[in-house]
Motif scaffolding. Structure first.
Motif, PDB file in Angstrom:
ATOM      1  N   SER A 171       1.395  -0.204  -4.567  1.00 33.70           N
ATOM      2  CA  SER A 171       2.152  -1.348  -4.023  1.00 33.70           C
ATOM      3  C   SER A 171       2.760  -2.239  -5.100  1.00 33.70           C
ATOM      4  CB  SER A 171       1.238  -2.187  -3.128  1.00 33.70           C
ATOM      5  OG  SER A 171       0.125  -2.646  -3.867  1.00 33.70           O
ATOM      6  N   SER A 199      -4.365   3.526  -9.340  1.00 33.87           N
ATOM      7  CA  SER A 199      -4.651   2.112  -9.105  1.00 33.87           C
ATOM      8  C   SER A 199      -6.169   1.929  -8.954  1.00 33.87           C
ATOM      9  CB  SER A 199      -3.927   1.627  -7.845  1.00 33.87           C
ATOM     10  OG  SER A 199      -4.437   2.309  -6.716  1.00 33.87           O
ATOM     11  N   ARG A 204      -3.057   4.146  -3.346  1.00 26.09           N
ATOM     12  CA  ARG A 204      -3.706   4.395  -2.060  1.00 26.09           C
ATOM     13  C   ARG A 204      -2.735   5.024  -1.054  1.00 26.09           C
ATOM     14  NH1 ARG A 204      -7.574  -0.449  -0.498  1.00 26.09           N
ATOM     15  NH2 ARG A 204      -5.609  -1.566  -0.650  1.00 26.09           N
ATOM     16  N   ALA A 228       6.252   9.789  -0.219  1.00 23.17           N
ATOM     17  CA  ALA A 228       5.839  10.517  -1.431  1.00 23.17           C
ATOM     18  C   ALA A 228       5.672  12.016  -1.158  1.00 23.17           C
ATOM     19  CB  ALA A 228       4.535   9.945  -1.953  1.00 23.17           C
ATOM     20  N   THR A 288      -7.885  -4.960 -14.895  1.00 20.84           N
ATOM     21  CA  THR A 288      -9.298  -4.643 -15.103  1.00 20.84           C
ATOM     22  C   THR A 288      -9.485  -3.192 -15.542  1.00 20.84           C
ATOM     23  OG1 THR A 288      -9.380  -4.275 -12.720  1.00 20.84           O
ATOM     24  CG2 THR A 288     -10.271  -6.358 -13.526  1.00 20.84           C
ATOM     25  N   HIS A 293      -8.049   4.462 -14.115  1.00 29.80           N
ATOM     26  CA  HIS A 293      -7.664   3.178 -13.496  1.00 29.80           C
ATOM     27  C   HIS A 293      -6.899   2.315 -14.501  1.00 29.80           C
ATOM     28  CE1 HIS A 293      -9.816  -0.967 -12.732  1.00 29.80           C
ATOM     29  NE2 HIS A 293      -8.521  -1.097 -12.651  1.00 29.80           N
ATOM     30  N   VAL A 294      -5.685   1.941 -14.126  1.00 27.67           N
ATOM     31  CA  VAL A 294      -4.895   1.083 -15.016  1.00 27.67           C
ATOM     32  C   VAL A 294      -4.689  -0.283 -14.366  1.00 27.67           C
ATOM     33  CG1 VAL A 294      -3.673   3.001 -16.111  1.00 27.67           C
ATOM     34  CG2 VAL A 294      -2.625   1.854 -14.173  1.00 27.67           C
ATOM     35  N   GLN A 318      -2.200  -7.538 -10.351  1.00 26.77           N
ATOM     36  CA  GLN A 318      -3.247  -7.039 -11.269  1.00 26.77           C
ATOM     37  C   GLN A 318      -2.905  -5.640 -11.784  1.00 26.77           C
ATOM     38  OE1 GLN A 318      -3.894  -8.000  -8.091  1.00 26.77           O
ATOM     39  NE2 GLN A 318      -5.192  -9.812  -8.201  1.00 26.77           N
ATOM     40  N   HIS A 319      -2.184  -4.867 -11.008  1.00 29.03           N
ATOM     41  CA  HIS A 319      -1.764  -3.542 -11.471  1.00 29.03           C
ATOM     42  C   HIS A 319      -0.636  -3.710 -12.497  1.00 29.03           C
ATOM     43  CE1 HIS A 319      -1.464   0.859 -11.069  1.00 29.03           C
ATOM     44  NE2 HIS A 319      -0.184   0.670 -11.342  1.00 29.03           N
ATOM     45  N   ASN A 339       8.022   4.721  -3.197  1.00 31.59           N
ATOM     46  CA  ASN A 339       7.226   4.026  -2.170  1.00 31.59           C
ATOM     47  C   ASN A 339       8.018   4.050  -0.867  1.00 31.59           C
ATOM     48  OD1 ASN A 339       5.895   1.837  -0.626  1.00 31.59           O
ATOM     49  ND2 ASN A 339       4.849   1.450  -2.576  1.00 31.59           N
ATOM     50  N   LYS A 386      -3.179   8.574   0.330  1.00 37.63           N
ATOM     51  CA  LYS A 386      -4.103   8.823   1.473  1.00 37.63           C
ATOM     52  C   LYS A 386      -5.447   9.487   1.149  1.00 37.63           C
ATOM     53  CE  LYS A 386      -0.365   8.031   4.164  1.00 37.63           C
ATOM     54  NZ  LYS A 386       0.290   6.804   3.786  1.00 37.63           N
TER      55      LYS A 386
HETATM   56  C1  LIG Z   1      -9.809  -9.514  -9.860  1.00 37.57           C
HETATM   57  C2  LIG Z   1      -8.997  -8.319  -9.436  1.00 37.57           C
HETATM   58  C3  LIG Z   1      -8.685  -7.386 -10.398  1.00 37.57           C
HETATM   59  C4  LIG Z   1      -7.932  -6.251 -10.025  1.00 37.57           C
HETATM   60  N1  LIG Z   1      -7.590  -5.342 -10.985  1.00 37.57           N
HETATM   61  C5  LIG Z   1      -6.792  -4.308 -10.635  1.00 37.57           C
HETATM   62  C6  LIG Z   1      -6.364  -3.370 -11.611  1.00 37.57           C
HETATM   63  O1  LIG Z   1      -6.725  -3.454 -12.798  1.00 37.57           O
HETATM   64  N2  LIG Z   1      -5.574  -2.356 -11.232  1.00 37.57           N
HETATM   65  C7  LIG Z   1      -5.146  -2.204  -9.937  1.00 37.57           C
HETATM   66  O2  LIG Z   1      -4.419  -1.243  -9.656  1.00 37.57           O
HETATM   67  N3  LIG Z   1      -5.538  -3.091  -8.997  1.00 37.57           N
HETATM   68  C8  LIG Z   1      -6.364  -4.113  -9.308  1.00 37.57           C
HETATM   69  N4  LIG Z   1      -6.767  -4.970  -8.342  1.00 37.57           N
HETATM   70  C9  LIG Z   1      -6.437  -4.657  -6.931  1.00 37.57           C
HETATM   71  C10 LIG Z   1      -5.026  -5.082  -6.548  1.00 37.57           C
HETATM   72  O3  LIG Z   1      -5.015  -6.425  -6.151  1.00 37.57           O
HETATM   73  C11 LIG Z   1      -4.494  -4.211  -5.386  1.00 37.57           C
HETATM   74  O4  LIG Z   1      -5.366  -4.327  -4.309  1.00 37.57           O
HETATM   75  C12 LIG Z   1      -4.361  -2.742  -5.762  1.00 37.57           C
HETATM   76  O5  LIG Z   1      -3.615  -2.592  -6.943  1.00 37.57           O
HETATM   77  C13 LIG Z   1      -3.664  -1.998  -4.632  1.00 37.57           C
HETATM   78  O6  LIG Z   1      -3.714  -0.627  -4.888  1.00 37.57           O
HETATM   79  P1  LIG Z   1      -2.619   0.346  -4.286  1.00 37.57           P
HETATM   80  O7  LIG Z   1      -1.275  -0.163  -4.615  1.00 37.57           O
HETATM   81  O8  LIG Z   1      -2.991   1.718  -4.663  1.00 37.57           O
HETATM   82  O9  LIG Z   1      -2.908   0.246  -2.714  1.00 37.57           O
HETATM   83  P2  LIG Z   1      -2.145  -0.520  -1.543  1.00 37.57           P
HETATM   84  O10 LIG Z   1      -2.006  -1.967  -1.819  1.00 37.57           O
HETATM   85  O11 LIG Z   1      -2.850  -0.110  -0.288  1.00 37.57           O
HETATM   86  O12 LIG Z   1      -0.673   0.075  -1.571  1.00 37.57           O
HETATM   87  C14 LIG Z   1      -0.342   1.381  -1.197  1.00 37.57           C
HETATM   88  C15 LIG Z   1       1.156   1.512  -1.284  1.00 37.57           C
HETATM   89  O13 LIG Z   1       1.512   2.843  -0.953  1.00 37.57           O
HETATM   90  C16 LIG Z   1       2.674   2.807  -0.138  1.00 37.57           C
HETATM   91  N5  LIG Z   1       2.652   4.019   0.676  1.00 37.57           N
HETATM   92  C17 LIG Z   1       1.890   4.299   1.773  1.00 37.57           C
HETATM   93  N6  LIG Z   1       2.159   5.538   2.221  1.00 37.57           N
HETATM   94  C18 LIG Z   1       3.104   6.052   1.397  1.00 37.57           C
HETATM   95  C19 LIG Z   1       3.797   7.282   1.366  1.00 37.57           C
HETATM   96  N7  LIG Z   1       3.543   8.264   2.238  1.00 37.57           N
HETATM   97  N8  LIG Z   1       4.719   7.461   0.394  1.00 37.57           N
HETATM   98  C20 LIG Z   1       4.992   6.500  -0.512  1.00 37.57           C
HETATM   99  N9  LIG Z   1       4.355   5.308  -0.518  1.00 37.57           N
HETATM  100  C21 LIG Z   1       3.433   5.090   0.425  1.00 37.57           C
HETATM  101  C22 LIG Z   1       2.560   1.517   0.660  1.00 37.57           C
HETATM  102  O14 LIG Z   1       3.828   1.095   1.078  1.00 37.57           O
HETATM  103  C23 LIG Z   1       1.922   0.588  -0.340  1.00 37.57           C
HETATM  104  O15 LIG Z   1       2.918  -0.114  -1.068  1.00 37.57           O
HETATM  105  C24 LIG Z   1      -7.505  -6.097  -8.682  1.00 37.57           C
HETATM  106  C25 LIG Z   1      -7.846  -7.069  -7.724  1.00 37.57           C
HETATM  107  C26 LIG Z   1      -8.577  -8.162  -8.103  1.00 37.57           C
HETATM  108  C27 LIG Z   1      -8.891  -9.199  -7.063  1.00 37.57           C
END
Ligand SMILES: Cc1cc2nc3c(=O)[nH]c(=O)nc-3n(C[C@H](O)[C@H](O)[C@H](O)COP(=O)(O)OP(=O)(O)OC[C@H]3O[C@@H](n4cnc5c(N)ncnc54)[C@H](O)[C@@H]3O)c2cc1C
Length: 322
Positions: A265, A232, A207, A303, A250, A246-247, A269-270, A284, A210
């Protein structure tokens, strides 16, 4: 007697996981003092299997088996195991092999140990090391059945060259109508790109990127590296990327040699889905991001600044070393 190994192929070419399973089977066979027989179903050039220690290849050529069919494939492996008197059957941990292995175990009245990551600790008793709790722990499993089916985790053992004759033998198992009660009639590939499961390198975005409009640099980095792209869960939930990417717990599991996570992040779960990858690189902008704890190499930075520079450097390196 021999150790039997199922060597998977795709479109007439052996998969990398087939060579890994053969490498593993060779060392198990050496422990037991027996030979290695491979089963190839509409597979590639059998002589390639010799490089990884296979002594004999049972070649099944059958147009009805062009698409994977768990029932029929399990029946073929059963007949091959019985013909060879195999007490150990090795399969990979691809989706197809995970589908057929339990059926095969039932056919052979065998024990099945999935997610095996190392050679047996001992042959008698037969004890294997497996991952448990989505790669967070190991379990030692003693297999006391006469015949044992081992599901080898992808990338756990690696490829080991070893000489074998790989003498090809035509194998014509007897298949019944029941074997074809369920059939894949067509396969429509979502993309021609290397699949996440087979990729040596995976470039994954979260995420932090953006929006979907910023995936150009992820794809470019993946192109330069010959990698697959992943993401993610929220990224695919929001429709920025297809669900197939999606990795995680789940999503799809990744066992690549190199996993590059950008703007992810590192939620538990990831990580559950990528723990089996060998080298993890994290980019990050938050030095406190949990992913850094699981990373082998980390870059704290934006990034949008780091990735274009990385692409430029990799292109430079490639053109200097072409
Ligand atoms: C039952 C359950 C199952 C789940 N299964 C999965 C699954 O299989 N896979 C999965 O991925 N998630 C899963 N999730 C969701 C998981 O808990 C997280 O919410 C999800 O992985 C977060 O995705 P993210 O890291 O992309 O986003 P975020 O948590 O929003 O993290 C974004 C990251 O990007 C960084 N960032 C922001 N801007 C920049 C920039 N300009 N340059 C560099 N870095 C930056 C931030 O510092 C942050 O660390 C599950 C959740 C539940 C409850």
């Amino acid at each position: 007697m021999s150790v039997l190994v199922y060597t998977e192929s795709d479109s007439g070419k052996f998969k990398k996981s087939a060579f890994e399973a053969a490498s593993y089977a060779k060392e198990v066979a050496a422990m037991l003092g027996v030979a290695v027989t491979a089963v190839s179903i509409n597979g590639g050039d059998s002589s390639e299997l010799g490089t990884y220690g296979v002594d004999k290849v049972l070649e099944v050529k059958n147009d009805d088996l062009t698409n994977f069919n768990a029932k029929a494939y399990a029946d073929i492996l059963k007949q091959a195991a019985q013909k060879e008197g195999a007490k150990v059957v090795v399969v990979s941990s691809t989706a197809d092999s995970k589908f057929l292995a339990p059926l095969l175990a039932v056919h052979l009245d065998a024990g099945y140990a999935s997610n095996v990551v190392a050679l047996p600790e001992s042959a008698s008793p037969f004890v294997v090391k497996r991952t448990a709790f989505t790669n967070k722990a190991f379990s030692m499993t003693e297999m006391s059945t006469d015949v044992k089916v081992i599901g080898l985790s992808n990338n756990a053992f690696g490829l080991k060259e070893n000489s074998g004759d790989a003498a090809a033998e035509v194998f014509e198992p007897v298949l019944s109508q029941d074997d074809f009660s369920t059939q894949i009639t067509a396969v429509d590939r979502a993309s021609d790109k290397v699949s996440i499961a087979d990729a040596e390198i995976v470039v994954s975005g979260g995420r932090g990127l953006k929006g979907p409009e910023h995936w150009g640099m992820i794809e470019e980095l993946a192109d330069v590296l010959g990698a697959a792209t992943a993401c993610s869960k929220p990224v695919s939930d929001m429709g920025w990327r297809p669900h197939g990417e999606h990795v995680g717990q789940t999503g799809k599991p990744v066992a690549s040699n190199l996993y590059i996570a950008i703007g992810v992040s590192g939620a538990i779960q990831h990580l559950a889905g990528i723990n089996a990858s060998k080298v993890k690189v994290v980019i990050n902008n938050d030095p406190e991001a949990p992913f850094f704890k699981a990373a082998d190499y980390g870059i704290v930075g934006d990034a949008f600044d780091v990735v274009p520079k990385l692409i430029e450097k990799l292109k430079e390196f490639k053109s200097n070393n072409a």
